[in-house]
Write an enzyme that holds these catalytic residues in place. Structure first.
Site, short mmCIF file in Angstrom:
data_model
loop_
_atom_site.label_atom_id
_atom_site.label_comp_id
_atom_site.label_asym_id
_atom_site.label_seq_id
_atom_site.Cartn_x
_atom_site.Cartn_y
_atom_site.Cartn_z
N SER A 49 20.62 38.88 18.67
CA SER A 49 19.83 39.00 19.90
C SER A 49 18.35 38.85 19.60
O SER A 49 17.89 39.22 18.50
CB SER A 49 20.10 40.39 20.49
OG SER A 49 19.13 40.70 21.46
N TYR B 55 20.37 50.14 19.67
CA TYR B 55 21.12 48.90 19.89
C TYR B 55 20.51 47.78 19.05
O TYR B 55 21.22 47.06 18.32
CB TYR B 55 21.08 48.51 21.38
CG TYR B 55 21.52 47.08 21.63
CD1 TYR B 55 22.85 46.70 21.47
CD2 TYR B 55 20.59 46.09 21.98
CE1 TYR B 55 23.25 45.39 21.67
CE2 TYR B 55 20.99 44.78 22.17
CZ TYR B 55 22.31 44.43 22.02
OH TYR B 55 22.70 43.12 22.20
N LYS C 61 21.93 45.40 15.63
CA LYS C 61 21.89 43.93 15.43
C LYS C 61 21.21 43.60 14.10
O LYS C 61 21.66 42.74 13.36
CB LYS C 61 21.17 43.24 16.59
CG LYS C 61 21.93 43.32 17.91
CD LYS C 61 23.23 42.54 17.86
CE LYS C 61 24.05 42.68 19.13
NZ LYS C 61 25.44 42.25 18.98
P1 NAD Z 1 30.20 42.41 27.27
O1 NAD Z 1 30.13 43.88 27.26
O2 NAD Z 1 30.43 41.71 28.55
O3 NAD Z 1 31.32 41.91 26.25
C1 NAD Z 1 31.62 42.60 25.06
C2 NAD Z 1 33.14 42.72 24.97
O4 NAD Z 1 33.47 43.38 23.75
C3 NAD Z 1 33.75 43.52 26.10
O5 NAD Z 1 34.84 42.82 26.66
C4 NAD Z 1 34.23 44.81 25.43
O6 NAD Z 1 35.38 45.34 26.04
C5 NAD Z 1 34.48 44.35 24.00
N1 NAD Z 1 34.35 45.37 22.94
C6 NAD Z 1 33.31 46.22 22.75
N2 NAD Z 1 33.55 46.98 21.67
C7 NAD Z 1 34.75 46.57 21.15
C8 NAD Z 1 35.52 46.97 20.02
N3 NAD Z 1 35.13 47.96 19.22
N4 NAD Z 1 36.68 46.33 19.79
C9 NAD Z 1 37.11 45.35 20.61
N5 NAD Z 1 36.42 44.95 21.71
C10 NAD Z 1 35.25 45.55 21.96
O7 NAD Z 1 28.87 41.86 26.56
P2 NAD Z 1 28.29 40.40 26.48
O8 NAD Z 1 27.11 40.31 27.35
O9 NAD Z 1 29.39 39.43 26.64
O10 NAD Z 1 27.76 40.41 24.99
C11 NAD Z 1 28.52 39.91 23.92
C12 NAD Z 1 27.75 40.09 22.63
O11 NAD Z 1 26.49 39.43 22.74
C13 NAD Z 1 27.44 41.55 22.31
O12 NAD Z 1 27.57 41.73 20.91
C14 NAD Z 1 26.00 41.71 22.72
O13 NAD Z 1 25.34 42.70 21.99
C15 NAD Z 1 25.44 40.33 22.40
N6 NAD Z 1 24.26 40.00 23.20
C16 NAD Z 1 24.31 40.06 24.57
C17 NAD Z 1 23.18 39.80 25.32
C18 NAD Z 1 23.22 39.90 26.82
O14 NAD Z 1 22.14 40.00 27.43
N7 NAD Z 1 24.37 39.84 27.47
C19 NAD Z 1 21.97 39.45 24.68
C20 NAD Z 1 21.95 39.36 23.29
C21 NAD Z 1 23.11 39.64 22.56
N1 UFG Z 2 13.64 44.07 35.22
C1 UFG Z 2 13.17 44.56 36.43
N2 UFG Z 2 14.01 45.27 37.21
C2 UFG Z 2 15.31 45.51 36.85
C3 UFG Z 2 15.78 45.01 35.63
C4 UFG Z 2 14.91 44.30 34.83
O1 UFG Z 2 12.01 44.35 36.77
O2 UFG Z 2 16.03 46.18 37.60
C5 UFG Z 2 12.73 43.26 34.39
C6 UFG Z 2 12.45 43.86 33.02
O3 UFG Z 2 11.39 44.76 33.09
C7 UFG Z 2 12.16 42.60 32.20
C8 UFG Z 2 13.05 41.54 32.84
O4 UFG Z 2 13.36 42.02 34.14
O5 UFG Z 2 10.82 42.21 32.38
C9 UFG Z 2 14.36 41.31 32.10
O6 UFG Z 2 15.01 42.56 31.92
P1 UFG Z 2 16.53 42.65 31.42
O7 UFG Z 2 16.88 44.10 31.40
O8 UFG Z 2 17.39 41.74 32.23
O9 UFG Z 2 16.47 42.04 29.97
P2 UFG Z 2 15.61 42.48 28.70
O10 UFG Z 2 14.78 41.30 28.32
O11 UFG Z 2 14.93 43.77 28.91
O12 UFG Z 2 16.76 42.75 27.64
C10 UFG Z 2 17.72 41.75 27.34
C11 UFG Z 2 19.04 42.40 26.94
C12 UFG Z 2 18.86 43.21 25.69
C13 UFG Z 2 18.27 42.34 24.62
C14 UFG Z 2 17.00 41.68 25.10
C15 UFG Z 2 16.44 40.72 24.08
O13 UFG Z 2 19.48 43.25 27.98
O14 UFG Z 2 20.11 43.66 25.25
O15 UFG Z 2 17.25 40.95 26.30
O16 UFG Z 2 17.37 39.72 23.85
F1 UFG Z 2 18.00 43.11 23.55
#
Ligand code: NAD
Ligand code: UFG
Length: 334
Positions: free
Chosen positions: A124, A148, A152
């Site tokens: 991330s 979190y 990572k």
């Molecule tokens: P998500 O929660 O939708 O998907 C994660 C999945 O993993 C879920 O289906 C959950 O049930 C499963 N899971 C969690 N722990 C588990 C375990 N111990 N064993 C088996 N299954 C398990 O999340 P996502 O948005 O699809 O994110 C996927 C990956 O990408 C995560 O590792 C997250 O940290 C990373 N990531 C997500 C974002 C984002 O904004 N969505 C940004 C950067 C990185």
């Molecule tokens: N924001 C609002 N109102 C809300 C939610 C978000 O104004 O209700 C704003 C935040 O302040 C930020 C932007 O929208 O300026 C994006 O916020 P998000 O929460 O959607 O995303 P972030 O960039 O804060 O975080 C995301 C993921 C994290 C990851 C990070 C960097 O949620 O897990 O990107 O990759 F770590």
């Protein structure tokens, strides 16, 4: 040969299943359903015309993993399973270290034992902490601002250690910026439980009338309109980047670290207006205090992904808004 997709029922993992099945791979999904439902597997099958194999279970279960690797001919793993709520990670850090770091350790040990050494890992942009400048390149210093983010960082380091010990590993550490959007079918997307933490699902639920008003966290950042700026990337582009990484690893043994973003910064207000325009809807908002821990701006230097993977994001902000709304509407009719 199959690809094991951990967390394959989740938001990004389910889209990865689609791109893999469409590219002709067989897919085995391992998910403990802690943040998803098994219905996703049927929806992926509806989109692709064939289903992944689904195994309900946990990446921390070494015996289950051992049996998976012996039962299926798995050539590579895409590892999405993890917990991702920043606020919850501050309240319950141990849960995050156990699941994200502990779980990854078990998975990597079982991969090593089964001689499966090709891995694509969901890292991330959070590993850049509060960057000194934008756009952010892969060689920027890393730091964690919450547990979190620290999970990572730790998993990235474990992977570096694995590669140093045994260069037979082929590893891509993909650093996602802000994944949004949904599949154009409206069948899969992000389905947060309770009040969404992230901007895009909050905007959608506000547009749908589920939430009365969007709170914009901070209107006084040093950005063009005072609201936070991020690099939003369509989830379908994001998973195309995973496929490109997998295909790259097939030909090159190495430890690869790549940003997956669009390289464009978009402010919260710009996103709200883009959403309203694209979907002819109304998103009431109010500007409130900054959210603790947020940074002003964050977007990717995407040159490495372009050069090495031959990949770039092609979907527009309009696509992201329309596809998210289609998904939101389909939730309503469920
Ligand atoms: P998500 O929660 O939708 O998907 C994660 C999945 O993993 C879920 O289906 C959950 O049930 C499963 N899971 C969690 N722990 C588990 C375990 N111990 N064993 C088996 N299954 C398990 O999340 P996502 O948005 O699809 O994110 C996927 C990956 O990408 C995560 O590792 C997250 O940290 C990373 N990531 C997500 C974002 C984002 O904004 N969505 C940004 C950067 C990185
Ligand atoms: N924001 C609002 N109102 C809300 C939610 C978000 O104004 O209700 C704003 C935040 O302040 C930020 C932007 O929208 O300026 C994006 O916020 P998000 O929460 O959607 O995303 P972030 O960039 O804060 O975080 C995301 C993921 C994290 C990851 C990070 C960097 O949620 O897990 O990107 O990759 F770590």
């Amino acid at each position: 040969m199959s690809i094991l997709v951990t967390g394959g029922c989740g938001f990004i993992g389910s889209h990865a299943c689609v791109v893999l099945l469409d590219a002709g791979y067989d897919v085995v999904v391992l998910d403990n359903l802690c943040n998803s439902t098994r219905e996703v597997v049927e929806r992926v099958a509806q989109i692709c015309g064939r289903a992944p194999i689904f195994v309900e279970g946990d990446i921390r279960d070494a015996i289950l993993l051992e049996s998976l690797f012996s039962e299926y001919e798995i050539s590579a793993v895409m590892h999405f399973a993890g917990l991702k709520a920043v606020g919850e990670s501050v309240a319950q850090p141990e849960k995050y270290y156990d699941n994200n770091v502990g779980g990854s350790r078990v998975l990597f040990a079982e991969m090593q034992a089964a001689e499966v050494k090709t891995l694509v890992f969901s890292s991330s942009a959070t590993v850049y902490g509060d960057p000194a400048s934008v756009p952010i390149a892969e060689d920027f210093p890393r730091s964690a601002t919450n547990p979190y983010g620290d999970t990572k960082l730790q998993v990235e380091d474990i992977l570096e250690g694995l590669y140093q010990q045994d260069s037979g590993w082929c590893i891509a550490r993909l650093r996602y910026f802000n994944p949004v959007g949904a599949h154009t079918s409206g069948l899969i997307g992000e389905d947060p439980d309770g009040i969404p933490n992230n901007l895009m699902p909050f905007i959608s639920q506000t547009a749908a009338g589920i939430r009365p008003v969007l709170s914009i966290f901070g209107g006084d950042y040093d950005t063009p309109d005072g609201t936070g700026v991020r690099d939003y990337i369509h989830v379908v582009d994001l998973v195309a980047g995973h496929l490109a990484a997998l295909e790259y690893l097939d030909k090159n043994q190495q430890l690869l670290t790549v940003n997956l973003g669009t390289g464009q910064g978009v402010s919260v207000l710009e996103m709200v207006h883009a959403y309203e325009r694209a979907n002819q809807c109304n998103v009431p908002y109010q500007i409130v205090n900054r959210r603790p821990g947020d940074i002003a701006e964050c977007w990717a230097d995407t040159r490495l992904a372009n050069q090495i993977l031959g990949w770039q994001a092609i979907r527009t902000l309009d696509d992201m808004c329309r596809d998210t709304w289609r998904w939101q509407q389909s939730r309503k009719s469920k």
